[in-house]
Design a protein around this motif. Structure first.
Motif, PDB file in Angstrom:
ATOM      1  N   GLU A  34       0.839  -1.193   0.000  1.00 45.92           N
ATOM      2  CA  GLU A  34       0.000   0.000   0.000  1.00 45.92           C
ATOM      3  C   GLU A  34       0.878   1.248   0.000  1.00 45.92           C
ATOM      4  N   TRP A  35       0.545   2.162  -0.895  1.00 45.18           N
ATOM      5  CA  TRP A  35       1.202   3.463  -0.949  1.00 45.18           C
ATOM      6  C   TRP A  35       0.156   4.496  -0.595  1.00 45.18           C
ATOM      7  N   SER A  36       0.396   5.264   0.455  1.00 46.94           N
ATOM      8  CA  SER A  36      -0.510   6.330   0.857  1.00 46.94           C
ATOM      9  C   SER A  36       0.249   7.645   0.716  1.00 46.94           C
ATOM     10  N   LEU A  37      -0.102   8.402  -0.307  1.00 48.66           N
ATOM     11  CA  LEU A  37       0.573   9.660  -0.622  1.00 48.66           C
ATOM     12  C   LEU A  37      -0.360  10.793  -0.237  1.00 48.66           C
ATOM     13  N   LYS A  38       0.071  11.629   0.718  1.00 54.67           N
ATOM     14  CA  LYS A  38      -0.794  12.679   1.249  1.00 54.67           C
ATOM     15  C   LYS A  38      -0.132  14.035   1.150  1.00 54.67           C
ATOM     16  N   ARG A  39      -0.962  15.056   1.290  1.00 56.08           N
ATOM     17  CA  ARG A  39      -0.469  16.426   1.371  1.00 56.08           C
ATOM     18  C   ARG A  39       0.325  16.597   2.661  1.00 56.08           C
ATOM     19  N   ASN A  40       1.275  17.480   2.630  1.00 55.22           N
ATOM     20  CA  ASN A  40       2.013  17.838   3.830  1.00 55.22           C
ATOM     21  C   ASN A  40       1.338  19.064   4.421  1.00 55.22           C
ATOM     22  N   CYS A  41       0.456  18.848   5.393  1.00 53.73           N
ATOM     23  CA  CYS A  41      -0.338  19.931   5.968  1.00 53.73           C
ATOM     24  C   CYS A  41       0.182  20.294   7.356  1.00 53.73           C
ATOM     25  N   SER A  42       0.248  21.585   7.631  1.00 57.72           N
ATOM     26  CA  SER A  42       0.699  22.058   8.935  1.00 57.72           C
ATOM     27  C   SER A  42      -0.372  21.871   9.998  1.00 57.72           C
ATOM     28  N   VAL A  85     -11.244  35.539   6.262  1.00 58.03           N
ATOM     29  CA  VAL A  85     -10.278  34.572   6.790  1.00 58.03           C
ATOM     30  C   VAL A  85     -10.948  33.203   6.936  1.00 58.03           C
ATOM     31  N   GLY A  86     -12.196  33.192   7.378  1.00 56.43           N
ATOM     32  CA  GLY A  86     -12.935  31.938   7.512  1.00 56.43           C
ATOM     33  C   GLY A  86     -13.121  31.235   6.179  1.00 56.43           C
ATOM     34  N   VAL A  87     -13.416  31.981   5.128  1.00 57.81           N
ATOM     35  CA  VAL A  87     -13.564  31.396   3.790  1.00 57.81           C
ATOM     36  C   VAL A  87     -12.240  30.801   3.322  1.00 57.81           C
ATOM     37  N   ALA A  88     -11.146  31.535   3.525  1.00 54.28           N
ATOM     38  CA  ALA A  88      -9.826  31.028   3.125  1.00 54.28           C
ATOM     39  C   ALA A  88      -9.465  29.753   3.889  1.00 54.28           C
ATOM     40  N   LEU A  89      -9.744  29.733   5.175  1.00 54.17           N
ATOM     41  CA  LEU A  89      -9.436  28.545   5.977  1.00 54.17           C
ATOM     42  C   LEU A  89     -10.343  27.370   5.606  1.00 54.17           C
ATOM     43  N   LEU A  90     -11.560  27.650   5.209  1.00 49.90           N
ATOM     44  CA  LEU A  90     -12.471  26.592   4.772  1.00 49.90           C
ATOM     45  C   LEU A  90     -11.966  25.936   3.486  1.00 49.90           C
ATOM     46  N   VAL A  91     -11.479  26.748   2.559  1.00 48.40           N
ATOM     47  CA  VAL A  91     -10.901  26.207   1.323  1.00 48.40           C
ATOM     48  C   VAL A  91      -9.688  25.345   1.653  1.00 48.40           C
ATOM     49  N   TYR A  92      -8.841  25.824   2.557  1.00 46.77           N
ATOM     50  CA  TYR A  92      -7.670  25.060   2.976  1.00 46.77           C
ATOM     51  C   TYR A  92      -8.091  23.735   3.625  1.00 46.77           C
ATOM     52  N   ALA A  93      -9.055  23.789   4.554  1.00 45.00           N
ATOM     53  CA  ALA A  93      -9.486  22.589   5.272  1.00 45.00           C
ATOM     54  C   ALA A  93     -10.123  21.565   4.339  1.00 45.00           C
ATOM     55  N   ALA A  96      -7.228  19.678   2.929  1.00 44.88           N
ATOM     56  CA  ALA A  96      -6.192  19.212   3.860  1.00 44.88           C
ATOM     57  C   ALA A  96      -6.090  17.693   3.882  1.00 44.88           C
ATOM     58  N   ALA A  97      -7.179  17.003   3.617  1.00 39.79           N
ATOM     59  CA  ALA A  97      -7.179  15.540   3.665  1.00 39.79           C
ATOM     60  C   ALA A  97      -7.001  14.902   2.286  1.00 39.79           C
ATOM     61  N   ASP A  98      -6.637  15.671   1.281  1.00 34.39           N
ATOM     62  CA  ASP A  98      -6.416  15.112  -0.059  1.00 34.39           C
ATOM     63  C   ASP A  98      -5.303  14.076   0.002  1.00 34.39           C
ATOM     64  N   ARG A  99      -5.486  12.990  -0.759  1.00 36.60           N
ATOM     65  CA  ARG A  99      -4.465  11.939  -0.765  1.00 36.60           C
ATOM     66  C   ARG A  99      -4.667  11.023  -1.956  1.00 36.60           C
ATOM     67  N   GLU A 100      -3.647  10.209  -2.199  1.00 39.43           N
ATOM     68  CA  GLU A 100      -3.714   9.153  -3.196  1.00 39.43           C
ATOM     69  C   GLU A 100      -3.393   7.854  -2.476  1.00 39.43           C
ATOM     70  N   LEU A 101      -4.240   6.874  -2.650  1.00 44.94           N
ATOM     71  CA  LEU A 101      -4.039   5.568  -2.025  1.00 44.94           C
ATOM     72  C   LEU A 101      -3.949   4.531  -3.137  1.00 44.94           C
ATOM     73  N   VAL A 111      -6.416   2.065  -7.312  1.00 47.67           N
ATOM     74  CA  VAL A 111      -5.891   3.423  -7.172  1.00 47.67           C
ATOM     75  C   VAL A 111      -7.063   4.343  -6.839  1.00 47.67           C
ATOM     76  N   GLU A 112      -6.936   5.075  -5.729  1.00 48.08           N
ATOM     77  CA  GLU A 112      -7.964   6.026  -5.323  1.00 48.08           C
ATOM     78  C   GLU A 112      -7.318   7.383  -5.107  1.00 48.08           C
ATOM     79  N   HIS A 113      -7.943   8.416  -5.653  1.00 50.18           N
ATOM     80  CA  HIS A 113      -7.465   9.786  -5.463  1.00 50.18           C
ATOM     81  C   HIS A 113      -8.595  10.585  -4.844  1.00 50.18           C
ATOM     82  N   LEU A 114      -8.389  11.046  -3.614  1.00 47.86           N
ATOM     83  CA  LEU A 114      -9.366  11.861  -2.899  1.00 47.86           C
ATOM     84  C   LEU A 114      -8.949  13.317  -3.038  1.00 47.86           C
ATOM     85  N   ASN A 115      -9.825  14.131  -3.636  1.00 45.37           N
ATOM     86  CA  ASN A 115      -9.523  15.537  -3.871  1.00 45.37           C
ATOM     87  C   ASN A 115     -10.730  16.376  -3.478  1.00 45.37           C
ATOM     88  N   GLY A 116     -10.641  17.022  -2.320  1.00 46.37           N
ATOM     89  CA  GLY A 116     -11.724  17.894  -1.866  1.00 46.37           C
ATOM     90  C   GLY A 116     -13.032  17.170  -1.652  1.00 46.37           C
TER      91      GLY A 116
END
Length: 189
Positions: A34-42, A85-93, A96-101, A111-116
């Motif tokens: 299994e390869w789990s490739l994720k965003r690097n989120c702070s 600021v809330g709208v910008a953070l909502l777009v970021y959030a 934040a969980a985007d990934r490829e499995l 192959v699964e790609h989760l995007n937004g």
């Protein structure tokens, strides 16, 4: 030659993937990679909500002090600021969980790609999968076969994508042969 994906051996040669063995088939050769490739989120979405809530409390507290001292325009501007600021953070959030499995099971590659919140899924027979760079060695990796194409490697640094593609190729070559899907064997015969 020993099996490189044996469940009892550490997978030191896999840089990106992890080897898993099914509990009921430990004696056999049923191994998944299994390869789990994720965003690097702070921040995780929960941490982001806590930061935003504290920002709202502080900003509205300061705006209230100004409001009480007669500066009535500070409160509407603080509200607009917090909304944006809330709208910008909502777009970021949302991303934040985007990934490829990518999961290599006996007889199939999933192959699964989760995007937004949207999931793109493709399933291949490992023997028929082609692993190629889309344009050059640093570009995204294209997995294709059986009339399907999916692109992976978005969350891997460009200079590491070639190594990831080689790891895919090696794992696909070493996977046990799969079964023919229903209808395919009759088409070939």
């Amino acid at each position: 030659m020993s099996a490189p994906f044996a469940p009892d051996r550490p997978a030191a040669h896999l840089k990106f993937g992890q080897v898993h063995a099914s509990a009921e088939t430990r004696g056999g050769a049923a191994v998944t990679v299994e390869w789990s490739l994720k965003r690097n989120c702070s921040f995780s979405p929960a941490q982001l909500l806590a930061v935003y809530a504290s920002l709202c409390v502080i900003s509205l507290g300061i705006a209230t002090c100004f409001w009480l001292n007669g500066a009535t325009l500070v409160m509407p501007f603080a509200g607009v600021e917090l909304f944006l600021v809330g709208v910008a953070l909502l777009v970021y959030a949302r991303h934040a969980a985007d990934r490829e499995l990518i999961t290599l099971l006996p007889g199939r590659l999933v192959v699964e790609h989760l995007n937004g919140g949207c999931i793109e899924r493709a399933e291949f027979l490992p023997d028929w999968v082609r692993v190629e760079p889309r344009d050059d060695d640093r570009s995204l990796i294209e997995l294709s076969g059986q009339g399907q194409v999916i692109v992976v490697g978005r969350y891997v640094q460009p200079e590491l994508r070639r190594a990831l593609a080689e790891e895919f190729r090696t794992a696909l070559r070493q996977s046990p042969p799969g079964r023919w899907p229903v209808g395919v064997a009759s088409d070939i015969a």
